[in-house]
Design a protein around this motif. Structure first.
Motif, PDB file in Angstrom:
ATOM      1  N   UNK A 274      44.734  35.133  35.198  1.00 16.06           N
ATOM      2  CA  UNK A 274      45.621  35.570  34.113  1.00 16.06           C
ATOM      3  C   UNK A 274      44.957  36.643  33.261  1.00 16.06           C
ATOM      4  N   UNK A 275      45.655  37.728  33.074  1.00 18.69           N
ATOM      5  CA  UNK A 275      45.195  38.755  32.158  1.00 18.69           C
ATOM      6  C   UNK A 275      44.155  39.701  32.698  1.00 18.69           C
ATOM      7  N   UNK A 276      43.795  39.615  34.000  1.00 17.51           N
ATOM      8  CA  UNK A 276      42.784  40.494  34.571  1.00 17.51           C
ATOM      9  C   UNK A 276      43.436  41.556  35.450  1.00 17.51           C
ATOM     10  N   UNK A 277      42.926  42.781  35.326  1.00 17.92           N
ATOM     11  CA  UNK A 277      43.378  43.872  36.188  1.00 17.92           C
ATOM     12  C   UNK A 277      42.202  44.263  37.082  1.00 17.92           C
ATOM     13  N   UNK A 278      42.354  44.048  38.388  1.00 20.21           N
ATOM     14  CA  UNK A 278      41.254  44.266  39.323  1.00 20.21           C
ATOM     15  C   UNK A 278      41.446  45.591  40.053  1.00 20.21           C
ATOM     16  N   UNK A 318      33.345  38.588  47.293  1.00 18.86           N
ATOM     17  CA  UNK A 318      32.241  38.180  46.423  1.00 18.86           C
ATOM     18  C   UNK A 318      31.987  39.223  45.341  1.00 18.86           C
ATOM     19  N   UNK A 319      32.059  40.491  45.712  1.00 18.91           N
ATOM     20  CA  UNK A 319      31.849  41.572  44.749  1.00 18.91           C
ATOM     21  C   UNK A 319      32.871  41.499  43.620  1.00 18.91           C
ATOM     22  N   UNK A 320      34.131  41.314  43.984  1.00 21.20           N
ATOM     23  CA  UNK A 320      35.189  41.225  42.971  1.00 21.20           C
ATOM     24  C   UNK A 320      35.009  39.972  42.120  1.00 21.20           C
ATOM     25  N   UNK A 321      34.632  38.870  42.761  1.00 13.57           N
ATOM     26  CA  UNK A 321      34.455  37.621  42.018  1.00 13.57           C
ATOM     27  C   UNK A 321      33.342  37.755  40.982  1.00 13.57           C
ATOM     28  N   UNK A 322      32.232  38.388  41.358  1.00  8.71           N
ATOM     29  CA  UNK A 322      31.128  38.551  40.409  1.00  8.71           C
ATOM     30  C   UNK A 322      31.539  39.472  39.259  1.00  8.71           C
ATOM     31  N   UNK A 326      31.774  38.462  35.253  1.00  3.17           N
ATOM     32  CA  UNK A 326      31.138  39.250  34.209  1.00  3.17           C
ATOM     33  C   UNK A 326      32.152  39.687  33.155  1.00  3.17           C
ATOM     34  N   UNK A 327      33.337  40.132  33.613  1.00  2.00           N
ATOM     35  CA  UNK A 327      34.368  40.567  32.668  1.00  2.00           C
ATOM     36  C   UNK A 327      34.825  39.416  31.781  1.00  2.00           C
ATOM     37  N   UNK A 328      34.963  38.232  32.359  1.00  2.00           N
ATOM     38  CA  UNK A 328      35.397  37.075  31.571  1.00  2.00           C
ATOM     39  C   UNK A 328      34.371  36.720  30.507  1.00  2.00           C
ATOM     40  N   UNK A 329      33.093  36.791  30.877  1.00  2.94           N
ATOM     41  CA  UNK A 329      32.025  36.482  29.922  1.00  2.94           C
ATOM     42  C   UNK A 329      32.044  37.473  28.754  1.00  2.94           C
ATOM     43  N   UNK A 334      39.699  44.432  32.209  1.00  3.01           N
ATOM     44  CA  UNK A 334      39.633  45.261  33.418  1.00  3.01           C
ATOM     45  C   UNK A 334      38.432  44.844  34.262  1.00  3.01           C
ATOM     46  N   UNK A 335      38.689  44.603  35.548  1.00  3.80           N
ATOM     47  CA  UNK A 335      37.627  44.187  36.471  1.00  3.80           C
ATOM     48  C   UNK A 335      37.378  45.316  37.456  1.00  3.80           C
ATOM     49  N   UNK A 336      36.230  45.967  37.334  1.00  4.20           N
ATOM     50  CA  UNK A 336      35.829  47.035  38.249  1.00  4.20           C
ATOM     51  C   UNK A 336      34.389  46.755  38.676  1.00  4.20           C
ATOM     52  N   UNK A 337      34.156  46.465  39.948  1.00  5.72           N
ATOM     53  CA  UNK A 337      32.796  46.150  40.400  1.00  5.72           C
ATOM     54  C   UNK A 337      31.826  47.304  40.158  1.00  5.72           C
ATOM     55  N   UNK A 338      30.593  46.948  39.810  1.00  9.00           N
ATOM     56  CA  UNK A 338      29.535  47.917  39.567  1.00  9.00           C
ATOM     57  C   UNK A 338      28.403  47.710  40.584  1.00  9.00           C
TER      58      UNK A 338
END
Length: 471
Positions: A274-278, A318-322, A326-329, A334-338
């Motif tokens: 909920x509320x995350x844009x990946x 796994x990359x997206x999950x991590x 991090x974004x939730x913490x 916005x979720x963008x893998x680094x």
């Protein structure tokens, strides 16, 4: 075909409807011809085989061949086999109550023959959907002839029938897939004496059960899959059986990063929170795919066991999950893998490859080395190093940039204000996405690329990293 409510319900009505019985291979061939003529794909969702495997498979279907696929794990062999049901007619009539999908015009089982003899054109029929005309068996050493072909049913004998009565038979998986498609996965694992039982199915197109004086002329398209490593070492396909397959098709892993990325994006489970844009930037997806490509060339990876595309899919997930964790913490939406999220791939990679190493702790070093090589390769493709001279010059002196999981996306946005030379390479990577998360991912990628290109120094302390000039 008429709607379910108007389909013929007896053999007589079926004849009057004009329905024509066709062998299953002819049915598949005609449907394949129609699709090819219309320019429609025969196997939607199967990527990377357009110029290699699929033309061979189309030839095999047009020729009416049984097919065996040879290939390492994760090469879409089972997917192609299962997708063949899409080339069957949607509905097929059978004699009502038949266990082996008896053709109303040409019944072969005792039940169907007796019913047709007694009822004639009034014999009731049922309609079977194409999804129910597919059978599959994973070959294991304990697979028996009874599993595949059939056996005497003791319950039917106990009901008072004689052993010589054909009605005491319990049909195996192959007869129950009559007028359909049957697949055997990992064929070399099937005991050789059991493989012998398939010889008649492939050549004479019938089965013989125990000592019964019966022949069941079956109408089956038989497909099999095998891992070449198993084929040559752990088991083997007996020569007479191998000879009876009309076509042998060799599969392969994706030949380029672009295809691997397309497969991974298609197969990876979307992260739903909920509320995350990946958003997974192309350069990060390509880095994950490049890792798999490099692993298939590495002398430290056991190539006989293969490096499946499932590795790329699992690593993307796994990359997206991590990145999402991090974004939730940080309270970001916005979720963008680094690049800093790539460390999480160690767990999803270790279980998907077999590393040839006798040194303790060497496995992690090999995976880390492959990850760095993947980042550097993709960085060179996306950001010409000559365009980054102003960024390198900006690090002269005592400038230090912190990076890592605990750095907020907003901090990276602020960094561009401090080092405006980063703005253009970052814009090139983000493609116009000005969100803080996208900018943060691009900044980390540029910094890591410069470090791997030996233009910046990097000090790592736990999950934190510091980039500084080399002067």
């Amino acid at each position: 075909m008429p709607s379910p409510s108007t389909r013929p319900e007896t053999i007589g009505a079926l004849r009057r409807s004009g329905w024509v019985s066709r062998p299953v291979k002819e049915e598949i061939r005609q449907n394949a011809v129609a699709r090819i003529r219309a320019g429609e794909p025969l196997f939607p969702g199967v990527l990377g085989y357009e110029d290699t495997v699929l033309p061979q498979l189309e030839n095999a279907l047009l020729a009416g061949h049984d097919v065996i696929f040879l290939g390492e794990r994760g090469q879409a062999k089972t997917r192609m086999i299962r997708s063949l049901t899409g080339l069957l007619d949607e509905w097929m009539p059978i004699v009502a109550g038949s266990e082996i999908n008896d053709d109303p015009y040409h019944p072969v089982s005792r039940h169907a023959r007796d019913l047709v003899d007694a009822e004639g054109d009034d014999t009731p029929i049922e309609w079977v959907h194409r999804d129910d005309r597919f059978g599959e068996k994973l070959a294991t050493p304990d697979t028996s002839i009874a599993d595949l072909i059939g056996e005497v049913d003791p319950i039917k004998v106990a009901e008072g029938r004689y052993l010589s009565d054909e009605l005491t038979l319990h049909y195996g998986l192959v007869p129950r897939t009559n007028r359909g498609i049957f697949a055997i996965n990992e064929l070399p694992d099937l005991a050789e004496r059991i493989q012998v039982g398939l010889l008649n199915v492939l050549e004479e197109r019938d089965v013989q059960i125990r000592g019964y004086k019966i022949r069941l002329p079956l109408d089956v398209l038989l497909l099999a899959s095998a891992n070449p490593e198993d084929y040559t070492n752990r088991g083997r396909i007996i020569t007479p059986l191998k000879d009876r397959f009309g076509s042998q098709i060799r599969t392969h892993y994706p030949l380029d990063v672009e295809t691997e990325v397309a497969i991974a994006r298609q197969e990876a489970r979307p992260l739903e929170a909920d509320g995350l844009r990946v958003v997974v930037p192309d350069y990060m997806a390509e880095t994950v795919a490049e890792l798999s490509q490099l692993a298939r060339q590495s002398p430290h990876i056991n190539q006989r066991s293969g490096v499946s595309v499932r590795l790329t899919v699992a690593n993307i997930e796994t990359l997206v999950a991590n990145a999402a964790r991090r974004a939730l913490v940080h309270g970001e939406t916005d979720v963008v893998p680094r690049v800093s999220d790539l460390d999480a791939l160690a767990s999803s990679t270790a279980g998907k490859v077999e590393i040839d190493s006798i040194e303790e702790g060497r496995d992690e070093q090999i995976i880390e080395h492959l990850l760095k090589a993947a980042v550097l390769s993709v960085f060179r493709d996306h950001v010409p190093i000559e365009d980054l001279r102003p960024v390198i010059d900006a690090f002269d002196g005592s400038r230090v940039v912190h990076a890592g999981e605990d750095v907020l996306s907003a901090d990276y946005v602020a960094l561009i204000t401090e080092i405006p030379e980063l703005r253009e390479p970052v814009r090139r990577l983000t493609g116009g996405d000005e969100s803080a998360a996208a900018v943060a991912a691009a900044v980390e990628f540029v910094l890591e690329g410069l470090h791997l290109s030996k233009r910046l120094n990097k000090e790592t302390i736990g999950a934190r990293a510091q980039y500084r000039g080399r002067g």
